[in-house]
Structures are given as C-alpha cells and as structure tokens.
Scaffold this motif. Structure first.
Motif, mmCIF file in Angstrom:
data_model
loop_
_atom_site.group_PDB
_atom_site.id
_atom_site.type_symbol
_atom_site.label_atom_id
_atom_site.label_comp_id
_atom_site.label_asym_id
_atom_site.label_seq_id
_atom_site.Cartn_x
_atom_site.Cartn_y
_atom_site.Cartn_z
ATOM 1 N N SER A 1 0.862 -0.986 -0.077
ATOM 2 C CA SER A 1 0.118 -0.056 -0.152
ATOM 3 C C SER A 1 0.937 1.279 0.125
ATOM 4 C CB SER A 1 -1.082 -0.090 1.038
ATOM 5 O OG SER A 1 -1.808 -0.954 1.081
ATOM 6 N N VAL A 2 1.844 1.168 0.639
ATOM 7 C CA VAL A 2 2.655 2.551 0.988
ATOM 8 C C VAL A 2 3.441 2.674 -0.529
ATOM 9 C CG1 VAL A 2 4.930 3.262 1.693
ATOM 10 C CG2 VAL A 2 3.313 2.382 3.385
ATOM 11 N N ILE A 3 3.929 1.671 -1.269
ATOM 12 C CA ILE A 3 4.539 1.743 -2.621
ATOM 13 C C ILE A 3 3.673 1.964 -3.684
ATOM 14 C CG2 ILE A 3 5.606 0.187 -4.335
ATOM 15 C CD1 ILE A 3 7.680 0.286 -2.277
ATOM 16 N N ASN A 4 2.235 1.661 -3.436
ATOM 17 C CA ASN A 4 1.262 1.855 -4.330
ATOM 18 C C ASN A 4 0.841 3.592 -4.193
ATOM 19 O OD1 ASN A 4 -0.842 1.313 -6.366
ATOM 20 N ND2 ASN A 4 -2.368 1.541 -4.613
ATOM 21 N N HIS A 5 0.838 3.964 -2.765
ATOM 22 C CA HIS A 5 0.615 5.601 -2.665
ATOM 23 C C HIS A 5 1.461 6.232 -3.153
ATOM 24 C CE1 HIS A 5 -0.755 8.687 -0.425
ATOM 25 N NE2 HIS A 5 0.426 9.016 0.011
ATOM 26 N N LEU A 6 2.865 5.619 -3.163
ATOM 27 C CA LEU A 6 3.990 6.566 -3.617
ATOM 28 C C LEU A 6 4.075 6.812 -5.231
ATOM 29 C CD1 LEU A 6 6.740 5.507 -1.337
ATOM 30 C CD2 LEU A 6 5.750 7.660 -1.348
ATOM 31 N N ILE A 7 3.498 5.682 -5.754
ATOM 32 C CA ILE A 7 3.304 5.756 -7.111
ATOM 33 C C ILE A 7 1.949 6.605 -7.583
ATOM 34 C CG2 ILE A 7 2.889 4.359 -9.398
ATOM 35 C CD1 ILE A 7 4.743 2.314 -8.077
ATOM 36 N N LYS B 1 13.647 13.339 6.829
ATOM 37 C CA LYS B 1 13.845 12.547 5.665
ATOM 38 C C LYS B 1 12.861 12.504 4.655
ATOM 39 C CE LYS B 1 17.990 10.698 7.217
ATOM 40 N NZ LYS B 1 19.224 11.198 6.689
ATOM 41 N N THR B 2 12.876 12.068 3.457
ATOM 42 C CA THR B 2 12.101 11.966 2.476
ATOM 43 C C THR B 2 12.236 10.272 1.733
ATOM 44 O OG1 THR B 2 13.194 12.821 0.665
ATOM 45 C CG2 THR B 2 11.730 14.245 1.734
ATOM 46 N N VAL B 3 10.893 9.823 1.412
ATOM 47 C CA VAL B 3 10.881 8.506 1.208
ATOM 48 C C VAL B 3 10.899 8.256 -0.579
ATOM 49 C CG1 VAL B 3 9.575 6.313 1.240
ATOM 50 C CG2 VAL B 3 9.614 7.677 2.909
ATOM 51 N N TRP B 4 11.613 7.862 -1.139
ATOM 52 C CA TRP B 4 11.736 7.644 -2.629
ATOM 53 C C TRP B 4 11.888 6.216 -3.068
ATOM 54 C CZ3 TRP B 4 11.439 11.977 -5.508
ATOM 55 C CH2 TRP B 4 11.635 13.304 -4.722
ATOM 56 N N LEU B 5 10.952 6.122 -4.039
ATOM 57 C CA LEU B 5 11.008 4.512 -4.675
ATOM 58 C C LEU B 5 12.019 4.289 -5.487
ATOM 59 C CD1 LEU B 5 7.286 4.924 -6.116
ATOM 60 C CD2 LEU B 5 8.053 3.304 -4.171
ATOM 61 N N THR B 6 12.530 3.062 -5.323
ATOM 62 C CA THR B 6 13.736 2.590 -6.126
ATOM 63 C C THR B 6 13.133 1.812 -7.281
ATOM 64 O OG1 THR B 6 13.718 0.654 -5.062
ATOM 65 C CG2 THR B 6 15.166 2.413 -4.272
ATOM 66 N N ASP B 7 13.691 1.356 -8.219
ATOM 67 C CA ASP B 7 13.321 0.620 -9.276
ATOM 68 C C ASP B 7 12.879 -0.751 -8.908
ATOM 69 O OD1 ASP B 7 13.829 2.447 -11.129
ATOM 70 O OD2 ASP B 7 15.834 1.772 -11.912
ATOM 71 N N PRO B 8 13.598 -1.488 -8.020
ATOM 72 C CA PRO B 8 12.977 -2.693 -7.473
ATOM 73 C C PRO B 8 11.712 -2.298 -6.638
ATOM 74 C CG PRO B 8 15.312 -2.501 -6.965
ATOM 75 C CD PRO B 8 14.941 -1.186 -7.513
ATOM 76 N N GLY B 9 11.249 -1.454 -6.159
ATOM 77 C CA GLY B 9 10.135 -1.049 -5.385
ATOM 78 C C GLY B 9 9.027 -1.003 -6.456
ATOM 79 N N ARG B 10 9.466 -0.179 -7.779
ATOM 80 C CA ARG B 10 8.331 -0.128 -8.757
ATOM 81 C C ARG B 10 7.983 -1.640 -9.404
ATOM 82 N NH1 ARG B 10 7.545 5.293 -9.894
ATOM 83 N NH2 ARG B 10 9.273 6.416 -8.992
ATOM 84 N N ARG B 11 9.242 -2.362 -9.408
ATOM 85 C CA ARG B 11 8.981 -3.682 -10.078
ATOM 86 C C ARG B 11 8.013 -4.428 -9.108
ATOM 87 N NH1 ARG B 11 14.055 -3.122 -11.965
ATOM 88 N NH2 ARG B 11 14.947 -4.051 -10.137
ATOM 89 N N PHE B 12 8.328 -4.534 -7.867
ATOM 90 C CA PHE B 12 7.601 -5.004 -6.810
ATOM 91 C C PHE B 12 6.017 -4.822 -6.739
ATOM 92 C CE2 PHE B 12 5.413 -4.238 -2.642
ATOM 93 C CZ PHE B 12 5.279 -5.469 -1.880
ATOM 94 N N ARG B 13 5.762 -3.727 -7.294
ATOM 95 C CA ARG B 13 4.281 -3.160 -7.423
ATOM 96 C C ARG B 13 3.732 -3.769 -8.496
ATOM 97 N NH1 ARG B 13 1.351 0.682 -10.294
ATOM 98 N NH2 ARG B 13 -0.689 1.193 -9.412
ATOM 99 N N GLU B 14 4.289 -3.689 -9.741
ATOM 100 C CA GLU B 14 3.785 -4.230 -10.835
ATOM 101 C C GLU B 14 3.680 -5.799 -10.660
ATOM 102 O OE1 GLU B 14 2.643 -2.442 -13.262
ATOM 103 O OE2 GLU B 14 3.208 -0.801 -11.876
#
Length: 148
Positions: free
Chosen positions: A41-47, A94-107
């Motif tokens: 849900s956090v990854i999805n929210h960040l995207i 701090k701020t939270v930034w997605l990584t490429d593996p995080g984007r792949r995890f969501r997909e």
C-alpha cells in the motif's frame, strides 16, 4: 436521518468493508514472504500520489502512528524498495523515494492477482466494474477531504 437512508449507507460501507477484507486476503496470499499489504500500500501510494514524502506525511495519509509507518518503511528499506533522502526543505527530516525494485515489486504484485481478476471478470464484466469507478472515486475524494 431516516432509517432507509441510514440502511443504504450502512449497507454500502459494510459491502466496502467486506470487499476490502477479501481483497486484502487475496493480495497478501500472493505477496512474497515477509511482505504485507501495508508494504504494498505504501509503494502503491508513492506511485499513485508521488514519492518524496516524509514518513510523517505518509503516516497521516494512512492514518497510522508515525512509529507504525516507520516500521513499514524499515521493511521496505530492507527489501531495497525505497530509499531515504534528506528533506531539502528541512534538513532534520527524511523523504521516501521509490527505487526501481520497488516499482517492479508493485507491478509484480498487481500481476500476481491476475488469476483472481480473471475469475472475477468471468462473473462480472470489466465494463460493469469500470462503471462503478467514478462514483467510488467521488466518495473517496469526499471522505478524504472530510477527515481533514
């Protein structure tokens, strides 16, 4: 408020709650070991909204204590799905930034529920589900603004 109106709205939210529980269980059953729906849900929210938010902003968005969000973010950090960067507006946070593996995890997580979606689509055509989306989005926008 009259009883009929109360019943309509209660039934609506009751159905949403049951759907949320069922969809949560389906998604969590497909996630890799050690990952939970809050991680997704956090990854999805960040995207969906944007990355670069502070942990406190995320905690407020999810209506959880900051300590709970910190725990969730630590799990995402451990998996390499997010990274923390200094906040350019405030050197202390701090701020939270997605990584490429995080984007792949969501997909990958979204693709993992394809079997359940295919079975649902056999019972309820995608066009009927798509027709519900505008009203659901309108209710979500209202409730999101109302909580503030």
């Amino acid at each position: 408020m009259d009883n009929d109106t109360r019943h309509i709205f209660f039934s609506f939210f009751n159905e949403i709650g049951i759907l949320a529980q069922l969809s949560r269980a389906a998604m969590e059953a497909r996630l890799p070991k050690g990952l939970t729906l809050p991680h997704f849900s956090v990854i999805n929210h960040l995207i969906r909204v944007r990355d670069g938010q502070t942990p406190l902003t995320l905690a407020k968005a999810f209506q959880v204590p900051k300590t709970t969000m910190t725990h969730t973010l630590n799990g995402l950090l451990d998996h390499g799905f997010v990274e923390m960067r200094p906040n350019p507006e405030d050197g202390r946070s701090k701020t939270v930034w997605l990584t490429d593996p995080g984007r792949r995890f969501r997909e990958d997580a979204i693709r993992s529920i394809d079997p359940e979606i295919a079975d649902l689509q056999k019972a309820i055509p995608a066009e009927r589900v798509a027709a519900l989306l505008p009203a659901l989005a309108e209710i979500r926008v209202f409730m999101d603004a109302y909580r503030d």
